[in-house]
Motif scaffolding. Sequence first.
Motif, mmCIF file in Angstrom:
data_model
loop_
_atom_site.group_PDB
_atom_site.id
_atom_site.type_symbol
_atom_site.label_atom_id
_atom_site.label_comp_id
_atom_site.label_asym_id
_atom_site.label_seq_id
_atom_site.Cartn_x
_atom_site.Cartn_y
_atom_site.Cartn_z
ATOM 1 N N PHE A 1 10.686 -9.337 0.357
ATOM 2 C CA PHE A 1 9.396 -8.920 0.139
ATOM 3 C C PHE A 1 9.365 -8.357 -1.095
ATOM 4 O O PHE A 1 10.170 -7.336 -1.440
ATOM 5 C CB PHE A 1 8.847 -8.164 1.234
ATOM 6 C CG PHE A 1 8.553 -8.672 2.494
ATOM 7 C CD1 PHE A 1 7.744 -9.905 2.599
ATOM 8 C CD2 PHE A 1 9.258 -8.316 3.750
ATOM 9 C CE1 PHE A 1 7.666 -10.509 3.978
ATOM 10 C CE2 PHE A 1 9.026 -8.887 4.825
ATOM 11 C CZ PHE A 1 8.318 -10.130 5.007
ATOM 12 N N ALA A 2 8.359 -8.675 -1.959
ATOM 13 C CA ALA A 2 8.221 -7.724 -3.284
ATOM 14 C C ALA A 2 7.606 -6.302 -2.764
ATOM 15 O O ALA A 2 7.486 -5.409 -3.551
ATOM 16 C CB ALA A 2 7.288 -8.472 -4.252
ATOM 17 N N LEU A 3 6.581 -6.519 -1.842
ATOM 18 C CA LEU A 3 5.999 -5.314 -1.142
ATOM 19 C C LEU A 3 5.588 -5.379 0.099
ATOM 20 O O LEU A 3 5.671 -6.552 0.767
ATOM 21 C CB LEU A 3 4.201 -5.396 -1.896
ATOM 22 C CG LEU A 3 4.015 -5.263 -3.393
ATOM 23 C CD1 LEU A 3 2.767 -5.710 -3.677
ATOM 24 C CD2 LEU A 3 4.417 -4.068 -4.053
ATOM 25 N N THR A 4 5.650 -4.150 0.661
ATOM 26 C CA THR A 4 5.531 -3.871 2.232
ATOM 27 C C THR A 4 4.646 -2.915 2.570
ATOM 28 O O THR A 4 4.706 -1.843 1.517
ATOM 29 C CB THR A 4 6.779 -4.030 3.100
ATOM 30 O OG1 THR A 4 7.529 -2.840 2.815
ATOM 31 C CG2 THR A 4 7.702 -5.319 2.961
ATOM 32 N N TRP A 5 3.885 -2.694 3.835
ATOM 33 C CA TRP A 5 3.264 -1.687 4.140
ATOM 34 C C TRP A 5 2.881 -1.752 5.562
ATOM 35 O O TRP A 5 3.046 -2.881 6.188
ATOM 36 C CB TRP A 5 1.930 -1.237 3.327
ATOM 37 C CG TRP A 5 1.057 -2.415 3.286
ATOM 38 C CD1 TRP A 5 -0.156 -2.316 4.043
ATOM 39 C CD2 TRP A 5 0.887 -3.652 2.405
ATOM 40 N NE1 TRP A 5 -1.021 -3.437 4.053
ATOM 41 C CE2 TRP A 5 -0.510 -4.120 2.834
ATOM 42 C CE3 TRP A 5 1.556 -3.886 1.543
ATOM 43 C CZ2 TRP A 5 -0.908 -5.417 2.348
ATOM 44 C CZ3 TRP A 5 1.021 -5.310 0.980
ATOM 45 C CH2 TRP A 5 -0.156 -5.894 1.285
#
Length: 187
Positions: A68-72
Amino acid sequence: MSEGCLYYVMGPSGVGKDSVLAWVREHGVAHGVLCAHRYITRPAHAGGENHVALSEEEFRSREQRGLFALTWEAHGLHYGIGNEVAHWLARGADVLVNGSRGALAMACERFPALRPVLITASPQAIASRLAARGRESEDEIAARIARLSAYPVPPGSVVIRNDGSLASAGAHLLQTIRSGRHNLANT
């Protein structure tokens, strides 16, 4: 070939982000715009957005492998944007991401040239859309509406009001992208 631009789309529930992004997905391909899917620990049939449904275990496995490039996290769910967006950007594609205001700082670190886009709507339109969705009680909807003023417009954001026709909001977003390309071509 110049690198594409990441447009990080955000806004509170009920403003119609998913609808605007779906409109752009349908009409933006001819303009070279790609819409990234979100990977979410939510069943595929839940919610209005076109997403990749993952179990919590599969999400964590992908996250541990750096996919993943981004997670939240939000509302008890895990959200991710795949590393494929960096590949698309490097090949000159403009990419739309359905992001979270809470993850904007992390997104700016990962993609310093991103353009934030805030989708807004009137409190009346939001309340009506949330009620039609049928996932929240009247009290929960009222609480969401009360929190609207707590979210200031992030600096540098393009603001798109989605109170009128969906085509108008979608066209505004596509025009923003076209203008960004024109500005890059003239620098």
